[in-house]
Design a protein around this motif. Structure first.
Motif, PDB file in Angstrom:
ATOM      1  N   ARG A  51       0.711  -1.327   0.030  1.00 54.28           N
ATOM      2  CA  ARG A  51       0.007   0.071  -0.075  1.00 54.28           C
ATOM      3  C   ARG A  51       0.729   1.185   0.013  1.00 54.28           C
ATOM      4  NH1 ARG A  51      -5.629  -0.645   1.749  1.00 54.28           N
ATOM      5  NH2 ARG A  51      -5.246   1.588   2.435  1.00 54.28           N
ATOM      6  N   LYS A  52       2.050   1.040   0.344  1.00 52.58           N
ATOM      7  CA  LYS A  52       3.010   2.415   0.701  1.00 52.58           C
ATOM      8  C   LYS A  52       3.758   2.356  -0.890  1.00 52.58           C
ATOM      9  CE  LYS A  52       1.040   2.254   3.870  1.00 52.58           C
ATOM     10  NZ  LYS A  52       0.095   3.281   4.129  1.00 52.58           N
ATOM     11  N   PHE A  53       4.089   1.405  -1.506  1.00 51.68           N
ATOM     12  CA  PHE A  53       5.053   1.435  -2.491  1.00 51.68           C
ATOM     13  C   PHE A  53       4.280   0.707  -3.592  1.00 51.68           C
ATOM     14  CE2 PHE A  53       7.786   1.416   1.162  1.00 51.68           C
ATOM     15  CZ  PHE A  53       8.410   2.550   0.820  1.00 51.68           C
ATOM     16  N   ASN A  54       4.104   1.531  -4.743  1.00 51.25           N
ATOM     17  CA  ASN A  54       3.637   0.961  -5.942  1.00 51.25           C
ATOM     18  C   ASN A  54       4.577   0.195  -7.006  1.00 51.25           C
ATOM     19  OD1 ASN A  54       4.519   2.739  -7.546  1.00 51.25           O
ATOM     20  ND2 ASN A  54       2.702   3.748  -8.094  1.00 51.25           N
ATOM     21  N   ASN A  55       5.808   0.216  -6.467  1.00 51.74           N
ATOM     22  CA  ASN A  55       6.830  -0.744  -7.032  1.00 51.74           C
ATOM     23  C   ASN A  55       6.891  -1.904  -6.353  1.00 51.74           C
ATOM     24  OD1 ASN A  55       8.195   0.745  -4.908  1.00 51.74           O
ATOM     25  ND2 ASN A  55      10.094   0.850  -5.924  1.00 51.74           N
ATOM     26  N   LEU A  56       6.042  -2.321  -5.821  1.00 48.92           N
ATOM     27  CA  LEU A  56       6.138  -3.399  -5.050  1.00 48.92           C
ATOM     28  C   LEU A  56       4.886  -4.504  -5.416  1.00 48.92           C
ATOM     29  CD1 LEU A  56       6.776  -5.679  -2.973  1.00 48.92           C
ATOM     30  CD2 LEU A  56       5.704  -4.249  -0.908  1.00 48.92           C
ATOM     31  N   MET A  57       5.035  -5.757  -5.993  1.00 50.07           N
ATOM     32  CA  MET A  57       3.810  -6.343  -6.507  1.00 50.07           C
ATOM     33  C   MET A  57       3.784  -7.798  -5.704  1.00 50.07           C
ATOM     34  SD  MET A  57       1.327  -6.705  -8.636  1.00 50.07           S
ATOM     35  CE  MET A  57       1.371  -5.861 -10.106  1.00 50.07           C
ATOM     36  N   GLU A  67      -6.949 -17.748   3.469  1.00 56.57           N
ATOM     37  CA  GLU A  67      -6.720 -16.485   4.215  1.00 56.57           C
ATOM     38  C   GLU A  67      -6.003 -15.431   3.852  1.00 56.57           C
ATOM     39  OE1 GLU A  67      -4.975 -17.734   8.070  1.00 56.57           O
ATOM     40  OE2 GLU A  67      -3.420 -16.962   7.376  1.00 56.57           O
ATOM     41  N   ILE A  68      -4.884 -15.904   3.116  1.00 58.67           N
ATOM     42  CA  ILE A  68      -3.998 -14.788   2.581  1.00 58.67           C
ATOM     43  C   ILE A  68      -4.695 -13.953   1.227  1.00 58.67           C
ATOM     44  CG2 ILE A  68      -1.838 -14.401   1.012  1.00 58.67           C
ATOM     45  CD1 ILE A  68      -0.504 -16.922   2.470  1.00 58.67           C
ATOM     46  N   SER A  69      -5.501 -14.692   0.513  1.00 54.76           N
ATOM     47  CA  SER A  69      -6.004 -13.988  -0.615  1.00 54.76           C
ATOM     48  C   SER A  69      -7.121 -13.052  -0.128  1.00 54.76           C
ATOM     49  CB  SER A  69      -6.790 -15.103  -1.584  1.00 54.76           C
ATOM     50  OG  SER A  69      -5.713 -15.861  -2.055  1.00 54.76           O
ATOM     51  N   ARG A  70      -7.923 -13.310   1.028  1.00 57.20           N
ATOM     52  CA  ARG A  70      -9.030 -12.470   1.448  1.00 57.20           C
ATOM     53  C   ARG A  70      -8.308 -11.327   1.942  1.00 57.20           C
ATOM     54  NH1 ARG A  70     -13.961 -15.000   1.967  1.00 57.20           N
ATOM     55  NH2 ARG A  70     -13.903 -16.915   2.080  1.00 57.20           N
ATOM     56  N   GLU A  71      -7.253 -11.569   2.744  1.00 53.24           N
ATOM     57  CA  GLU A  71      -6.376 -10.199   3.243  1.00 53.24           C
ATOM     58  C   GLU A  71      -5.919  -9.339   1.972  1.00 53.24           C
ATOM     59  OE1 GLU A  71      -3.620 -10.699   6.855  1.00 53.24           O
ATOM     60  OE2 GLU A  71      -2.472 -11.206   5.282  1.00 53.24           O
ATOM     61  N   ARG A  72      -5.460 -10.050   1.181  1.00 50.91           N
ATOM     62  CA  ARG A  72      -4.881  -9.095  -0.178  1.00 50.91           C
ATOM     63  C   ARG A  72      -5.896  -8.471  -0.801  1.00 50.91           C
ATOM     64  NH1 ARG A  72      -0.537 -13.598  -2.374  1.00 50.91           N
ATOM     65  NH2 ARG A  72       1.245 -13.092  -1.027  1.00 50.91           N
ATOM     66  N   ILE A  73      -7.306  -9.134  -0.970  1.00 51.69           N
ATOM     67  CA  ILE A  73      -8.296  -8.384  -1.867  1.00 51.69           C
ATOM     68  C   ILE A  73      -8.360  -7.321  -0.899  1.00 51.69           C
ATOM     69  CG2 ILE A  73     -10.532  -8.608  -2.392  1.00 51.69           C
ATOM     70  CD1 ILE A  73      -9.932 -11.258  -3.610  1.00 51.69           C
ATOM     71  N   GLU A  74      -8.953  -7.436   0.363  1.00 55.98           N
ATOM     72  CA  GLU A  74      -9.365  -6.652   1.432  1.00 55.98           C
ATOM     73  C   GLU A  74      -8.351  -5.419   1.360  1.00 55.98           C
ATOM     74  OE1 GLU A  74     -11.837  -9.456   4.197  1.00 55.98           O
ATOM     75  OE2 GLU A  74      -9.880  -8.895   5.030  1.00 55.98           O
ATOM     76  N   MET A  75      -7.096  -5.629   1.399  1.00 55.55           N
ATOM     77  CA  MET A  75      -6.132  -4.540   1.366  1.00 55.55           C
ATOM     78  C   MET A  75      -5.758  -3.891   0.273  1.00 55.55           C
ATOM     79  SD  MET A  75      -3.809  -5.789   4.597  1.00 55.55           S
ATOM     80  CE  MET A  75      -3.161  -4.388   5.095  1.00 55.55           C
ATOM     81  N   LEU A  76      -5.434  -4.770  -0.971  1.00 59.94           N
ATOM     82  CA  LEU A  76      -5.047  -4.041  -2.190  1.00 59.94           C
ATOM     83  C   LEU A  76      -5.851  -4.451  -3.460  1.00 59.94           C
ATOM     84  CD1 LEU A  76      -1.737  -6.146  -1.573  1.00 59.94           C
ATOM     85  CD2 LEU A  76      -2.105  -3.720  -1.278  1.00 59.94           C
ATOM     86  N   SER A  86      -4.669  -5.355  -7.010  1.00 52.78           N
ATOM     87  CA  SER A  86      -3.426  -4.963  -7.526  1.00 52.78           C
ATOM     88  C   SER A  86      -2.221  -5.835  -6.977  1.00 52.78           C
ATOM     89  CB  SER A  86      -3.051  -3.598  -7.067  1.00 52.78           C
ATOM     90  OG  SER A  86      -3.224  -3.387  -5.445  1.00 52.78           O
ATOM     91  N   PHE A  87      -2.513  -7.228  -7.225  1.00 56.68           N
ATOM     92  CA  PHE A  87      -1.630  -8.351  -6.706  1.00 56.68           C
ATOM     93  C   PHE A  87      -1.639  -9.379  -7.598  1.00 56.68           C
ATOM     94  CE2 PHE A  87      -5.487  -9.532  -4.634  1.00 56.68           C
ATOM     95  CZ  PHE A  87      -5.290 -10.884  -4.340  1.00 56.68           C
ATOM     96  N   ILE A  88      -0.904 -10.397  -7.472  1.00 58.83           N
ATOM     97  CA  ILE A  88      -0.926 -11.704  -8.398  1.00 58.83           C
ATOM     98  C   ILE A  88      -1.204 -12.969  -7.456  1.00 58.83           C
ATOM     99  CG2 ILE A  88       0.269 -13.284  -9.863  1.00 58.83           C
ATOM    100  CD1 ILE A  88       1.959 -10.606 -11.079  1.00 58.83           C
ATOM    101  N   PRO A  89      -2.397 -13.590  -7.330  1.00 61.77           N
ATOM    102  CA  PRO A  89      -2.714 -14.173  -6.195  1.00 61.77           C
ATOM    103  C   PRO A  89      -1.821 -15.541  -6.143  1.00 61.77           C
ATOM    104  CG  PRO A  89      -4.937 -13.660  -7.505  1.00 61.77           C
ATOM    105  CD  PRO A  89      -3.619 -13.023  -8.375  1.00 61.77           C
TER     106      PRO A  89
END
Ligand code: RAT
Ligand code: ZN
Length: 407
Positions: free
Chosen positions: A306-312, A328-337, A340-343
């Motif tokens: 969330r701080k760095f858009n050069n991080l995927m 668990e991890i995918s839910r967390e990522r969707i909720e926070m990102l 903008s990530f690769i599951p």
């Protein structure tokens, strides 16, 4: 809605951004078939928990004998209910083979009569992926020989330049580089760093990799007074910038915590992601594809993204690739990102593993995405099929394509 999510996941071809697979031209490096499936190191680790055989005795056996021992211990004498054992069952089933026989005769006969080219096509099709990214180590003697002899590229198998030997094993690897004509030294002098960049550029030309990659221990720090840190900052990151490639950092492996069980003997440790924060901030021109092995590091990784858009953030790596943890991890990522990530990536080492690993990912992601859209609809935004298609495409193709320029 749930049915639409499942349908879209089933019909979208994914890009598998990290595997250990190879195309036909790489000969014996490409693993496939029942004996390879059974001797996967994830299963070897489980075998030693259910068999009295010592690792030393096991590693003396021929591959077919090892496969038979694993089949007997994990599939005949016990129910194959772990993720890795269920995977073999799912693969056998996908090819219409029996899953509960006392021996491997039928499965072996089936794989023996496959034409590899057709088999690769069928397997990719069953897995619902159209390209897989390999792990290519220019300092692996066997692989180096194949690349040097101009192996014919297969457009479905893309390359990634793996840096583990250079970054972690410089004291024994620098002479290899020297033998290839690079003026490097043990002290990682400035001149050496220029030469490493020249080496990377030359292999970039040969392999056309989509990214460079390295696995890093839980103790990884950056900046640091180590050879790894110096080569990373002075050679690798500038080279990635110049060649417009991301670097993949796979953080949190504790190599060889039990050397007796060889490849199965690596473990996990929680890393200090301050190192990653420092990298993302200090090198805004670089792009970092990052996966972390420890479950305890997942939330911090999301916050950093969330701080760095050069991080995927990408994938649920290795021991994390089990349904409960992926969910668990995918839910967390969707909720926070958002998207903008690769599951996920498969990490497949044996061709047919693609089938079960991607099937499991689809089942879990259908649950996670279905719930997410239900929440969105409840909040007042209708969800259309086109929205779901756009999101799935971005997650499993677009984010990676954008970062690597893959068409
Ligand atoms: O998941 C695995 O098979 C591991 O052994 C490693 O290969 C890991 O994925 C890596 O790329 O280092
Ligand atoms: Zn891997």
């Amino acid at each position: 809605m749930q049915m639409v999510v499942e349908k879209v996941l089933d019909t979208t071809k994914f890009i598998d951004i990290h595997t250990h697979l190879f195309p036909r031209a790489f000969g014996k490096l490409g693993l496939w078939g029942i004996d390879e499936l059974l001797t996967y190191h994830y299963l070897e680790a489980e075998f030693f928990r259910s068999s009295e055989m010592s690792p030393e005795a096991y590693f003396q056996l021929s591959k077919p004998k090892q496969a038979e021992a694993i089949w007997k211990a994990l599939f005949v004498e016990n129910s194959p209910i772990s993720e890795a054992t269920r995977g073999v069952v799912a693969v056998l089933r996908a090819f219409g083979l029996p899953t509960d026989t006392p021996d491997l005769r039928e499965a072996r006969a089936f794989f023996r009569k496959q034409n590899l080219e057709n088999h690769v096509k069928q397997t990719l099709n069953l897995a619902g992926v159209d390209s897989v990214v390999m792990t290519n180590d220019p300092l692996d003697p066997e692989e180096q020989r194949i690349w040097m002899s101009g192996a014919e590229p297969d457009p479905r198998f893309r390359s990634a330049l793996r840096l583990d030997r250079i970054l972690h094993d410089w004291p024994t690897q620098w002479q290899q580089l020297q033998a290839l004509g690079y003026a490097v030294d043990a002290q990682v002098s400035d001149k050496s760093m220029v030469e490493v960049r020249r080496f990377l550029a030359s292999w970039h030309q040969r392999m056309a990799p989509l990214y460079m990659a390295v696995s890093l221990p839980d103790t990884f720090q950056f900046p640091d007074e180590t050879i790894c840190s110096r080569i990373l900052s002075v050679a690798v990151l500038p080279a990635c910038c110049e060649l417009r490639m991301p670097v993949a950092l796979m953080i949190g492996v504790r190599r060889q915590v039990n050397p007796r069980i060889r490849l199965a003997g690596d473990g996990v440790g929680r890393a200090d992601l301050q190192a990653l924060e420092n990298l993302c901030r200090t090198y805004p021109e670089n792009r970092f594809l990052v996966t972390v092995l420890s479950r305890e590091n997942q939330y911090e990784l999301c916050v950093l993204a969330r701080k760095f858009n050069n991080l995927m953030p990408f994938g649920c790596w290795w021991f994390l690739n089990t349904p409960s943890i992926v969910e668990e991890i995918s839910r967390e990522r969707i909720e926070m990102l958002g998207t903008s990530f690769i599951p996920q990536h498969s990490d497949a080492r044996v061709l047919e593993q693609l089938i079960y690993k991607w099937r499991n990912t689809r089942v879990t992601m259908a649950k996670v995405l279905g719930d997410t859209y239900r929440l969105l609809a409840r909040d007042g935004r209708p969800v259309h099929r086109e929205d779901i298609e756009r999101d799935v495409k971005r997650l499993f193709r677009g984010n990676f394509q954008k970062w690597t320029g893959l068409a």
